[in-house]
Design a protein around this motif. Structure first.
Motif, PDB file in Angstrom:
ATOM      1  N   PRO A  67      21.389  61.519  20.276  1.00  0.00           N
ATOM      2  CA  PRO A  67      21.628  60.885  21.579  1.00  0.00           C
ATOM      3  C   PRO A  67      22.127  61.897  22.593  1.00  0.00           C
ATOM      4  O   PRO A  67      22.844  62.836  22.233  1.00  0.00           O
ATOM      5  N   ARG A  68      21.754  61.744  23.841  1.00  0.00           N
ATOM      6  CA  ARG A  68      22.212  62.604  24.922  1.00  0.00           C
ATOM      7  C   ARG A  68      23.372  61.940  25.652  1.00  0.00           C
ATOM      8  O   ARG A  68      23.490  60.710  25.652  1.00  0.00           O
ATOM      9  N   SER A  69      24.207  62.759  26.295  1.00  0.00           N
ATOM     10  CA  SER A  69      25.352  62.218  27.030  1.00  0.00           C
ATOM     11  C   SER A  69      24.876  61.458  28.284  1.00  0.00           C
ATOM     12  O   SER A  69      24.086  61.985  29.069  1.00  0.00           O
ATOM     13  N   THR A  70      25.397  60.249  28.449  1.00  0.00           N
ATOM     14  CA  THR A  70      25.043  59.471  29.637  1.00  0.00           C
ATOM     15  C   THR A  70      26.254  59.273  30.542  1.00  0.00           C
ATOM     16  O   THR A  70      26.262  58.382  31.389  1.00  0.00           O
ATOM     17  N   SER A  76      22.392  57.694  32.789  1.00  0.00           N
ATOM     18  CA  SER A  76      21.143  57.969  32.073  1.00  0.00           C
ATOM     19  C   SER A  76      20.983  59.467  31.883  1.00  0.00           C
ATOM     20  O   SER A  76      21.656  60.266  32.548  1.00  0.00           O
ATOM     21  N   ASN A  77      20.118  59.831  30.956  1.00  0.00           N
ATOM     22  CA  ASN A  77      19.871  61.246  30.673  1.00  0.00           C
ATOM     23  C   ASN A  77      18.437  61.371  30.188  1.00  0.00           C
ATOM     24  O   ASN A  77      18.046  60.719  29.229  1.00  0.00           O
ATOM     25  N   VAL A  78      17.641  62.182  30.874  1.00  0.00           N
ATOM     26  CA  VAL A  78      16.241  62.365  30.491  1.00  0.00           C
ATOM     27  C   VAL A  78      16.068  63.773  29.938  1.00  0.00           C
ATOM     28  O   VAL A  78      16.342  64.752  30.635  1.00  0.00           O
ATOM     29  N   TRP A 224      22.822  62.868  42.251  1.00  0.00           N
ATOM     30  CA  TRP A 224      22.833  63.276  40.858  1.00  0.00           C
ATOM     31  C   TRP A 224      21.435  63.423  40.296  1.00  0.00           C
ATOM     32  O   TRP A 224      20.530  62.657  40.629  1.00  0.00           O
ATOM     33  N   ASP A 225      21.324  64.377  39.409  1.00  0.00           N
ATOM     34  CA  ASP A 225      20.108  64.577  38.652  1.00  0.00           C
ATOM     35  C   ASP A 225      20.415  64.177  37.213  1.00  0.00           C
ATOM     36  O   ASP A 225      21.460  64.538  36.692  1.00  0.00           O
ATOM     37  N   ASN A 226      19.534  63.429  36.570  1.00  0.00           N
ATOM     38  CA  ASN A 226      19.787  63.034  35.180  1.00  0.00           C
ATOM     39  C   ASN A 226      18.891  63.799  34.221  1.00  0.00           C
ATOM     40  O   ASN A 226      18.749  63.431  33.070  1.00  0.00           O
ATOM     41  N   ASN A 227      18.242  64.870  34.736  1.00  0.00           N
ATOM     42  CA  ASN A 227      17.288  65.572  33.887  1.00  0.00           C
ATOM     43  C   ASN A 227      17.939  66.703  33.116  1.00  0.00           C
ATOM     44  O   ASN A 227      18.763  67.436  33.650  1.00  0.00           O
ATOM     45  N   PHE A 228      17.540  66.809  31.879  1.00  0.00           N
ATOM     46  CA  PHE A 228      18.124  67.781  30.961  1.00  0.00           C
ATOM     47  C   PHE A 228      17.039  68.246  30.007  1.00  0.00           C
ATOM     48  O   PHE A 228      16.311  67.396  29.488  1.00  0.00           O
ATOM     49  N   PRO A 229      16.888  69.542  29.668  1.00  0.00           N
ATOM     50  CA  PRO A 229      17.645  70.634  30.249  1.00  0.00           C
ATOM     51  C   PRO A 229      17.165  70.930  31.676  1.00  0.00           C
ATOM     52  O   PRO A 229      16.126  70.482  32.059  1.00  0.00           O
TER      53      PRO A 229
HETATM   54  C1  LIG Z   1      22.451  65.210  29.165  1.00  0.00           C
HETATM   55  O1  LIG Z   1      22.841  65.382  27.837  1.00  0.00           O
HETATM   56  C2  LIG Z   1      23.144  66.732  27.472  1.00  0.00           C
HETATM   57  C3  LIG Z   1      23.424  66.734  25.969  1.00  0.00           C
HETATM   58  O2  LIG Z   1      24.250  65.654  25.587  1.00  0.00           O
HETATM   59  C4  LIG Z   1      24.321  67.225  28.296  1.00  0.00           C
HETATM   60  O3  LIG Z   1      24.604  68.569  27.968  1.00  0.00           O
HETATM   61  C5  LIG Z   1      23.949  67.122  29.765  1.00  0.00           C
HETATM   62  O4  LIG Z   1      25.033  67.501  30.572  1.00  0.00           O
HETATM   63  C6  LIG Z   1      23.545  65.681  30.099  1.00  0.00           C
HETATM   64  N1  LIG Z   1      23.097  65.610  31.485  1.00  0.00           N
HETATM   65  C7  LIG Z   1      23.624  64.765  32.381  1.00  0.00           C
HETATM   66  C8  LIG Z   1      23.051  64.816  33.753  1.00  0.00           C
HETATM   67  O5  LIG Z   1      24.513  63.984  32.093  1.00  0.00           O
END
Ligand SMILES: *[C@@H]1O[C@H](CO)[C@@H](O)[C@H](O)[C@H]1NC(C)=O
Length: 229
Positions: A67-70, A76-78, A224-229
């Motif tokens: 799971p990614r950090s939301t 949200s996190n993409v 805010w941007d929710n895109n990762f990496p």
């Molecule tokens: C998305 O998730 C990653 C890994 O959990 C984290 O490093 C990153 O900061 C997150 N991005 C946002 C925009 O929250």
């Protein structure tokens, strides 16, 4: 005579013009991208690594089960895996995304200028939708919307504005395939109100039929941007 020739030539050119609806097809088995951030030549896509040096890792990316950090204001996190993350995707016209949503998390209205998206929900529920391009005069842009549950699949056609919203009280997880090695993302509000330098408030005041202070307030927000990496 010369005019006739030009008209004939133009008609022939139009008749044989090919329109690509997705990335161009590969001309060999693969064309693994060379990390070329410092390269002084720009090509359409990325230049190919010597096939003799290509390794399984060029086609590999681990850990998409995590799971990614939301914990950001959008909730949200993409995680998009395009040709920058998986160099082996170069010229292959496809990429993959993992989408994580906190309760009431939003992937805000955006478009992918180069890709159609097909999404499947694994956990939770998502309210999703896309809006058609401008119809003939005096008709409305049409919204296609649906609430998705685990196992449900939805398609977002190339270039159209779309969104996903977690309307439930639990986390939601979805995966999406995109028909480009580099789909691109234009997040509408961020692009319009958060551009650098800013769009003239005179322009946006007229577009949004509102007060200039409202526009200045919106332009002063952090988008805010929710895109990762
Ligand atoms: C998305 O998730 C990653 C890994 O959990 C984290 O490093 C990153 O900061 C997150 N991005 C946002 C925009 O929250």
């Amino acid at each position: 005579m010369a005019v006739g020739f030009h008209i004939t030539a133009t008609i022939l050119m139009l008749a044989f013009a090919i329109v690509y609806a997705s990335d161009p097809s590969p001309l060999q088995d693969f064309c693994v991208a060379v990390p070329d951030a410092d390269a002084s030549v720009f090509v359409n896509g990325k230049i190919c690594k010597d096939p003799k040096l290509v390794k399984p890792e060029d086609f590999f990316f681990p850990g998409l089960n995590n799971p990614r950090s939301t914990s950001n204001p959008l909730g949200s996190n993409v995680t998009l895996l395009n040709v920058d993350q998986i160099p082996g995707l170069n010229t292959l016209g496809i990429s993959l995304a993992r989408l994580d949503f906190a309760p009431y998390g939003l992937n805000p209205p955006h478009t992918h200028p180069r890709a159609t998206e097909i999404l499947v929900v694994l956990e939770g529920t998502l309210l999703v939708g896309f809006v058609t391009s401008n119809p003939p005069m005096n008709m409305k842009n049409r919204l296609f919307t649906k609430v998705l549950n685990p196992g449900d699949v939805f398609v977002f056609p190339e270039g159209l504005i779309h969104f996903q919203f977690n309307n439930g009280q639990t986390n939601a997880v979805a995966f999406a395939g995109l028909s480009s090695q580099n789909p691109g993302v234009i997040t509408i509000a961020k692009a319009v109100f958060g551009s650098d330098p800013p769009i003239s408030p005179d322009v946006l005041t007229k577009v949004f039929q509102t007060d200039k202070n409202v526009i200045k307030y919106l332009q002063s927000q952090f988008w805010w941007d929710n895109n990762f990496p």
